[in-house]
Design a protein around this motif. Structure first.
Motif, PDB file in Angstrom:
ATOM      1  N   VAL A  20      27.870 -11.760  11.382  1.00 53.98           N
ATOM      2  CA  VAL A  20      29.283 -12.144  11.320  1.00 53.98           C
ATOM      3  C   VAL A  20      29.392 -13.624  10.968  1.00 53.98           C
ATOM      4  O   VAL A  20      30.168 -14.022  10.089  1.00 53.98           O
ATOM      5  CB  VAL A  20      29.984 -11.852  12.667  1.00 53.98           C
ATOM      6  N   ILE A  21      28.573 -14.441  11.644  1.00 50.54           N
ATOM      7  CA  ILE A  21      28.590 -15.881  11.378  1.00 50.54           C
ATOM      8  C   ILE A  21      28.169 -16.145   9.929  1.00 50.54           C
ATOM      9  O   ILE A  21      28.829 -16.889   9.198  1.00 50.54           O
ATOM     10  CB  ILE A  21      27.625 -16.628  12.334  1.00 50.54           C
ATOM     11  N   ALA A  22      27.082 -15.522   9.515  1.00 54.18           N
ATOM     12  CA  ALA A  22      26.565 -15.754   8.164  1.00 54.18           C
ATOM     13  C   ALA A  22      27.595 -15.369   7.113  1.00 54.18           C
ATOM     14  O   ALA A  22      27.848 -16.105   6.157  1.00 54.18           O
ATOM     15  CB  ALA A  22      25.270 -14.967   7.969  1.00 54.18           C
ATOM     16  N   ASN A  23      28.196 -14.218   7.320  1.00 56.33           N
ATOM     17  CA  ASN A  23      29.174 -13.706   6.371  1.00 56.33           C
ATOM     18  C   ASN A  23      30.397 -14.623   6.275  1.00 56.33           C
ATOM     19  O   ASN A  23      30.886 -14.927   5.193  1.00 56.33           O
ATOM     20  CB  ASN A  23      29.597 -12.301   6.829  1.00 56.33           C
TER      21      ASN A  23
ATOM     22  N   GLY B 297      22.429 -27.955   5.174  1.00 54.67           N
ATOM     23  CA  GLY B 297      23.102 -26.692   5.452  1.00 54.67           C
ATOM     24  C   GLY B 297      22.346 -25.864   6.471  1.00 54.67           C
ATOM     25  O   GLY B 297      22.908 -25.389   7.453  1.00 54.67           O
ATOM     26  N   LEU B 298      21.035 -25.710   6.245  1.00 56.88           N
ATOM     27  CA  LEU B 298      20.243 -24.890   7.161  1.00 56.88           C
ATOM     28  C   LEU B 298      20.053 -25.582   8.508  1.00 56.88           C
ATOM     29  O   LEU B 298      20.024 -24.936   9.547  1.00 56.88           O
ATOM     30  CB  LEU B 298      18.883 -24.552   6.542  1.00 56.88           C
ATOM     31  N   ILE B 299      19.935 -26.908   8.503  1.00 54.63           N
ATOM     32  CA  ILE B 299      19.781 -27.638   9.769  1.00 54.63           C
ATOM     33  C   ILE B 299      21.016 -27.439  10.634  1.00 54.63           C
ATOM     34  O   ILE B 299      20.919 -27.080  11.812  1.00 54.63           O
ATOM     35  CB  ILE B 299      19.532 -29.141   9.496  1.00 54.63           C
ATOM     36  N   LEU B 300      22.188 -27.635  10.033  1.00 56.65           N
ATOM     37  CA  LEU B 300      23.434 -27.483  10.799  1.00 56.65           C
ATOM     38  C   LEU B 300      23.603 -26.049  11.299  1.00 56.65           C
ATOM     39  O   LEU B 300      23.969 -25.826  12.450  1.00 56.65           O
ATOM     40  CB  LEU B 300      24.637 -27.874   9.927  1.00 56.65           C
ATOM     41  N   ALA B 301      23.325 -25.087  10.428  1.00 50.51           N
ATOM     42  CA  ALA B 301      23.498 -23.689  10.828  1.00 50.51           C
ATOM     43  C   ALA B 301      22.499 -23.318  11.925  1.00 50.51           C
ATOM     44  O   ALA B 301      22.839 -22.655  12.896  1.00 50.51           O
ATOM     45  CB  ALA B 301      23.339 -22.771   9.625  1.00 50.51           C
ATOM     46  N   ASN B 302      21.249 -23.762  11.784  1.00 51.10           N
ATOM     47  CA  ASN B 302      20.232 -23.399  12.766  1.00 51.10           C
ATOM     48  C   ASN B 302      20.470 -24.052  14.115  1.00 51.10           C
ATOM     49  O   ASN B 302      20.011 -23.535  15.139  1.00 51.10           O
ATOM     50  CB  ASN B 302      18.840 -23.763  12.255  1.00 51.10           C
ATOM     51  N   ALA B 303      21.160 -25.182  14.116  1.00 50.72           N
ATOM     52  CA  ALA B 303      21.484 -25.798  15.401  1.00 50.72           C
ATOM     53  C   ALA B 303      22.358 -24.863  16.225  1.00 50.72           C
ATOM     54  O   ALA B 303      22.357 -24.923  17.448  1.00 50.72           O
ATOM     55  CB  ALA B 303      22.174 -27.140  15.182  1.00 50.72           C
ATOM     56  N   SER B 304      23.078 -23.974  15.543  1.00 55.48           N
ATOM     57  CA  SER B 304      23.971 -23.057  16.272  1.00 55.48           C
ATOM     58  C   SER B 304      23.187 -22.092  17.154  1.00 55.48           C
ATOM     59  O   SER B 304      23.719 -21.580  18.121  1.00 55.48           O
ATOM     60  CB  SER B 304      24.849 -22.277  15.301  1.00 55.48           C
ATOM     61  N   HIS B 305      21.919 -21.832  16.811  1.00 51.82           N
ATOM     62  CA  HIS B 305      21.115 -20.960  17.672  1.00 51.82           C
ATOM     63  C   HIS B 305      20.893 -21.603  19.034  1.00 51.82           C
ATOM     64  O   HIS B 305      20.685 -20.923  20.025  1.00 51.82           O
ATOM     65  CB  HIS B 305      19.738 -20.689  17.052  1.00 51.82           C
TER      66      HIS B 305
ATOM     67  N   ASP C  34      14.403 -18.807  13.049  1.00 53.61           N
ATOM     68  CA  ASP C  34      15.560 -18.306  12.304  1.00 53.61           C
ATOM     69  C   ASP C  34      15.140 -17.597  11.025  1.00 53.61           C
ATOM     70  O   ASP C  34      14.308 -18.069  10.267  1.00 53.61           O
ATOM     71  CB  ASP C  34      16.498 -19.455  11.926  1.00 53.61           C
ATOM     72  N   PHE C  35      15.758 -16.448  10.821  1.00 53.41           N
ATOM     73  CA  PHE C  35      15.523 -15.721   9.585  1.00 53.41           C
ATOM     74  C   PHE C  35      16.855 -15.443   8.883  1.00 53.41           C
ATOM     75  O   PHE C  35      16.983 -15.597   7.679  1.00 53.41           O
ATOM     76  CB  PHE C  35      14.804 -14.404   9.888  1.00 53.41           C
ATOM     77  N   LEU C  36      17.864 -15.119   9.693  1.00 53.82           N
ATOM     78  CA  LEU C  36      19.148 -14.695   9.136  1.00 53.82           C
ATOM     79  C   LEU C  36      19.792 -15.755   8.242  1.00 53.82           C
ATOM     80  O   LEU C  36      20.214 -15.465   7.123  1.00 53.82           O
ATOM     81  CB  LEU C  36      20.095 -14.331  10.280  1.00 53.82           C
ATOM     82  N   PHE C  37      19.861 -16.995   8.728  1.00 52.97           N
ATOM     83  CA  PHE C  37      20.496 -18.042   7.925  1.00 52.97           C
ATOM     84  C   PHE C  37      19.630 -18.375   6.711  1.00 52.97           C
ATOM     85  O   PHE C  37      20.153 -18.638   5.633  1.00 52.97           O
ATOM     86  CB  PHE C  37      20.754 -19.293   8.764  1.00 52.97           C
ATOM     87  N   ALA C  38      18.317 -18.365   6.901  1.00 50.40           N
ATOM     88  CA  ALA C  38      17.431 -18.622   5.767  1.00 50.40           C
ATOM     89  C   ALA C  38      17.651 -17.576   4.679  1.00 50.40           C
ATOM     90  O   ALA C  38      17.651 -17.873   3.490  1.00 50.40           O
ATOM     91  CB  ALA C  38      15.976 -18.600   6.226  1.00 50.40           C
TER      92      ALA C  38
END
Lengths: 297, 329
Positions: free
Chosen positions: A142-145, A162-170, A231-235
């Motif tokens: 849902v987040i990725a989409n 982009g990936l750093i910011l998104a992965n921080a969400s984990h 992380d795999f999903l955001f990647a």
């Protein structure tokens, strides 16, 4: 109670065993040792996949069909291939994970402090804490989409930030809750004393609260690192070309492309497991230290 | 992490009277107290502000955006033209009426429920086993955590190697005992169960650790008192352990459910949803629609269905466990 159980236990079990009567203590020792043996066997079976990963990684690719039970013919060919082809991806993952840890701590530590001061009533702060718990329940897809169009507009697709910011969400919700739990044990008197000495709010946070919370911060950092590393999903979703490929994504492509070079794949897996193994050994100490909270005297 | 959540709950309860008490004490003493409190509140919010902004961007925005996208015809062309016409419930209709939807629902339900049930039973047995202290128990308990700490892709890759039909170790073992080889990941009737096996393996550590934490909280005096009354073994589990553990069980089941229904990494890496869609779930299909077919609107609709189902079942579980707790005492 003790007298009845002590007398009844040997009596009831004596006829069942042909062995001479043992003292209850000896017998419970035997039972405990049996538990240990059973436990070791069970864990060995449970961890067999991990053994198999290491075992397969140490056997070259020439025995394509069947992996031997032990790496009798030790070959580092798998590791050689893994490092040749995956080193860049490992470094990419490292950069992203370290970046995510920094973002995570920079956001989580002040927030945890703000939410930990029990002597200040903060209307709405409980709502925020509940929201943090709910974020853990939102499926990643849902987040990725929902995030992808924004990333596309901002030019953050295929980028390290982009990936750093998104992965921080984990890690951010988890880290806020973890550090806050620790900071709630910091006595208000300590902070009041600093205030009376004339320290400003920021000063109190930086030179009193943060040093005291060192163990909690290290624990949070270790977990944030691991979450980002895994992380795999955001990647997968926030990259569209091969300019930024973390190790998890690269392994996924590896699986799809040439499943025949198992040794190299397993060697890559083994290398990518190092942070997890490291965490298991190192962080336990910090978690224990965080719980006992011995830093505050 | 859940232990954290639970200790957090008690902490909030404890904190309320303390906050009220402090305010009462401060007021008569300090004439400026109102302004002082305001100032401190302001600083507290300043410390929290970056987190609020972050949560709004990385959790709030995607959820809202996902909702609006699900009512739009949002595809790759949208990125060039910026046009995403409103289509009402068309995306939902196309998801639900697709030939695949029944299959997805069954797969998702079987995968989630079976994974959760098996993980819970094994995790519970392990927690009970480790609840007694014995030599090496601490070490073995921390070793169990390893599968939980490994990146999911790694676990999936290793299991894919082990489940390889021709050269995997599982079939090697099976054929040496004379069972013959199992087409773990290539047969549509078997693949879903193979994935469940892997998911159970990954889920056991989490379940076991939380349940173990719950068991450790139960005072040993209860068991001593019960054994005086002759309740040991199964009876002590049924009348002492289970009722006292129920809140922890509820947490494990709710989080387990939420974490299982959204599983994506493992399925993509093991089977990619195949063979013949036999392992395709809501989560994998939502990924497929959005990021492979680039139908973001339809993908958003399906992922919204996923979020509704998972929150609905979680709320239902919460209510059931509350009610049974009320009945219990």
């Amino acid at each position: 109670m003790t007298s009845t159980s002590l007398t009844s236990a040997p009596l009831s079990s004596a006829p069942l065993r042909s062995a001479p009567l043992k003292s209850p203590r000896r017998k419970s020792n035997v039972r405990m040792n049996l538990r240990t043996v059973f436990g070791v066997v069970m864990i060995a079976v449970f961890l067999f996949p991990v053994y198999w990963m290491i075992n397969s990684s140490l056997q070259g690719n020439e025995n394509l069909l069947e992996t031997q039970w032990f790496p009798f013919e030790l070959s580092l060919e798998g590791y050689q291939q893994a490092i040749e082809s995956q080193l860049g991806n490992l470094i990419t993952s490292l950069v992203i994970a370290v970046g995510a840890v920094i973002v995570c701590l920079a956001i989580a530590a002040p927030a945890a402090y703000g939410l930990s001061r029990t002597n200040i009533r903060l209307p709405g702060s409980n709502t925020f804490l509940v929201l943090l718990l709910i974020t853990q329940m939102v499926p990643g897809i849902v987040i990725a989409n929902g995030l992808f169009p924004l990333y596309n507009d901002l030019g953050l697709v295929n980028s390290y930030p982009g990936l750093i910011l998104a992965n921080a969400s984990h890690g951010i919700p988890f880290c806020i809750l973890l550090i806050r739990a620790f900071m709630m044990n910091i006595p208000s008197s300590l902070i009041e004393a600093a205030r009376i000495d004339g320290a400003g709010e920021l000063r109190i946070f930086v030179s009193i609260v943060l040093p005291i919370s060192r163990n909690a911060l290290v624990t949070a950092a270790v977990f944030a690192f691991l979450f980002a590393w895994s992380d795999f999903l955001f990647a997968l979703t926030l990259t569209t070309d091969s300019s930024v490929v973390p190790i998890t994504l690269s392994m996924y492509q590896f699986i799809g492309a040439h499943t025949q070079s198992w040794a190299a794949l397993m060697a890559t897996a083994a290398l990518a497991s190092i942070p997890a193994a490291f965490l298991l050994v190192v962080a336990q100490r910090y978690i224990a230290a965080g719980v006992t909270g011995g830093a505050v005297k | 992490m859940t232990t954290l959540l639970m200790s957090d709950k008690t902490a909030t309860v404890r904190r309320a009277p303390a906050a009220g008490g402090a305010a009462r004490v401060n007021r008569p003493r300090d004439t400026n107290s109102h302004r002082v409190i305001r100032r401190r509140q302001l600083f507290a919010w300043l410390f929290i502000a970056p987190a609020i902004v972050y949560v709004a961007i990385f959790f709030g925005y995607p959820i809202v955006n996902n909702l609006t996208m699900s009512f739009q015809d949002f595809t790759t062309t949208t990125f060039y033209t910026g046009e995403a016409p409103w289509v009402g419930f068309d995306n939902y209709v196309s998801v639900v009426s697709s030939a695949l939807f029944a299959r997805l629902s069954v797969n998702t339900a079987v995968f989630t429920i079976l994974s959760l049930a098996v993980t819970f039973v094994i995790g519970m047995l392990l927690a009970l086993f480790f609840n007694a202290h014995f030599k090496l128990s601490g070490l073995l308990r921390s070793l169990i955590l390893l599968p939980w700490l490994l990146p999911l892709i790694i676990s999936a890759a290793v299991w894919r190697r082990m489940m390889d039909e021709g050269s995997g170790i599982l079939n090697q073992i099976l054929s040496s005992v004379g069972i013959g080889s199992v087409p773990w990941l290539t047969n549509p009737d078997v693949a879903l169960f193979s994935i469940i096996i892997v998911n159970v393996w990954i889920g056991i550590p989490f379940t076991m650790v939380i349940l173990y934490g719950g068991l450790q909280e139960i005072p040993t005096e209860y068991y001593e008192a019960a054994s005086l009354d002759g309740a040991t073994g199964w009876n002590s589990f049924r009348y002492i352990t289970w009722p006292l553990l129920r809140p922890v069980v509820a947490v494990v089941l709710i989080l387990g459910f939420v974490y299982t229904i959204r599983v994506l990494d493992i399925i993509l890496a093991l089977t990619g949803g195949g063979p013949a869609n036999s392992t395709q779930t809501y989560a994998t299909q939502a990924y497929q629609l959005s990021f492979v077919d680039f139908k973001f609107g339809v993908g958003a609709a399906l992922s919204n269905i996923l979020i509704v189902v998972s929150l609905l079942v979680a709320a239902l579980q919460l209510r059931t466990s509350r009610r049974s707790n009320d009945l219990a005492g």
